[in-house]
Design an enzyme around this catalytic site. Structure first.
Site, PDB file in Angstrom:
ATOM      1  N   HIS A  66      44.150  28.479  40.884  1.00 47.86           N
ATOM      2  CA  HIS A  66      42.811  28.941  41.228  1.00 47.86           C
ATOM      3  C   HIS A  66      42.629  30.396  40.808  1.00 47.86           C
ATOM      4  O   HIS A  66      43.597  31.094  40.498  1.00 47.86           O
ATOM      5  CB  HIS A  66      42.554  28.817  42.740  1.00 47.86           C
ATOM      6  CG  HIS A  66      42.158  27.446  43.161  1.00 47.86           C
ATOM      7  ND1 HIS A  66      43.068  26.496  43.547  1.00 47.86           N
ATOM      8  CD2 HIS A  66      40.939  26.852  43.259  1.00 47.86           C
ATOM      9  CE1 HIS A  66      42.431  25.377  43.871  1.00 47.86           C
ATOM     10  NE2 HIS A  66      41.140  25.569  43.703  1.00 47.86           N
ATOM     11  N   LYS A  87      40.658  33.575  45.489  1.00 47.55           N
ATOM     12  CA  LYS A  87      40.907  32.566  46.525  1.00 47.55           C
ATOM     13  C   LYS A  87      42.055  33.024  47.408  1.00 47.55           C
ATOM     14  O   LYS A  87      43.179  33.232  46.928  1.00 47.55           O
ATOM     15  CB  LYS A  87      41.219  31.208  45.886  1.00 47.55           C
ATOM     16  CG  LYS A  87      41.356  30.093  46.914  1.00 47.55           C
ATOM     17  CD  LYS A  87      41.385  28.735  46.244  1.00 47.55           C
ATOM     18  CE  LYS A  87      41.499  27.609  47.266  1.00 47.55           C
ATOM     19  NZ  LYS A  87      40.366  27.592  48.228  1.00 47.55           N
TER      20      LYS A  87
END
Length: 239
Positions: free
Chosen positions: A134, A138
């Site tokens: 990600h 995040k």
């Protein structure tokens, strides 16, 4: 439908664009600099709030929404230790829709993952590991999507009993490698490896549009309903 946005970052902007294109109205946008708007008339009049923020503030956002009697569709992950509180609130008349991932493609991937795990339970020569990638913004890891994937595998694979991020301590564990890199929307892979070959399934998100569209569709599904709702309620093939 009148929609309130809680969290107005990149996901909030993407959700706004799609909601407007589908004929909805954005009546309130709440971010970190205007928290008092939870008490505004505009927020109280929303048919549903769509929440994409961070794990540290999510539960407070849900409490404030319930206090205003506004149903919540949440895509924030990393807060699930509070899930019993949310389910209790739903038993008392509130409405909450939760998904670890709103993408239709990811939910098809969830179904494929469960089906493959049922087959692979019969073939102990294959070890299992996972990887998720990600963007650097995040905060939670492994991702909520990765946790959904691994927990579904653990329900089907008898030779595994837990997961661990990083190097495993036991053959009964499933390793998850969580990587944070650049602006990657999300890549999830599940691999089964033996001495002779490997089988890997992967979902690679190209952008945030799939997540945003799924969240808006979930809000449309949630409108007028009561209780705790999930993607299995909206997409019966996931059951």
């Amino acid at each position: 439908m009148k929609i309130a946005l809680i969290g107005y970052g990149k996901m909030g902007h993407a959700i706004e664009e799609i909601a407007l294109s589908r004929g909805h109205h954005i009546v309130c946008k709440i971010d970190k600099d205007n928290q008092k708007d939870f008490e505004s008339e505009a927020f109280r009049n929303a048919d549903v709030a769509i929440e994409f923020t961070t794990p540290t503030v999510a539960i407070q956002n849900y409490r404030r929404s319930f206090a205003a009697d506004v149903p919540v569709v949440s895509g924030t992950t990393g807060w699930l230790k509070h899930l019993p509180e949310i389910k209790d609130a739903c038993k008392n008349g509130h409405t909450f829709f939760y998904a670890s991932n709103f993408s239709l493609g990811v939910n098809i991937f969830f179904a494929l993952n469960r089906y493959l795990a049922k087959i692979m339970d019969q073939f102990p020569a294959y070890d299992i590991h996972m990887e998720e990638v990600h963007h650097i913004h995040k905060l939670d890891h492994p991702s909520g999507t990765a946790l959904t994937l691994v927990n579904d595998i653990l329900k089907e694979i008898n030779r595994k009993d837990s997961w661990i991020e990083g190097k495993r301590d036991s053959d009964k564990q499933i390793e998850i490698n969580a990587i944070r890199k650049d602006e990657v929307p999300g890549i999830h892979s599940v691999s089964y490896e033996s001495e002779v070959d490997s089988i890997t399934i992967t979902h690679d998100a190209k952008n945030r549009k799939g997540f945003a569209l799924g969240a808006v569709i979930a809000a449309e599904f949630t409108y007028g309903k009561k209780g705790f709702l999930t993607m299995q309620d909206m997409l019966p093939f996931l059951k």
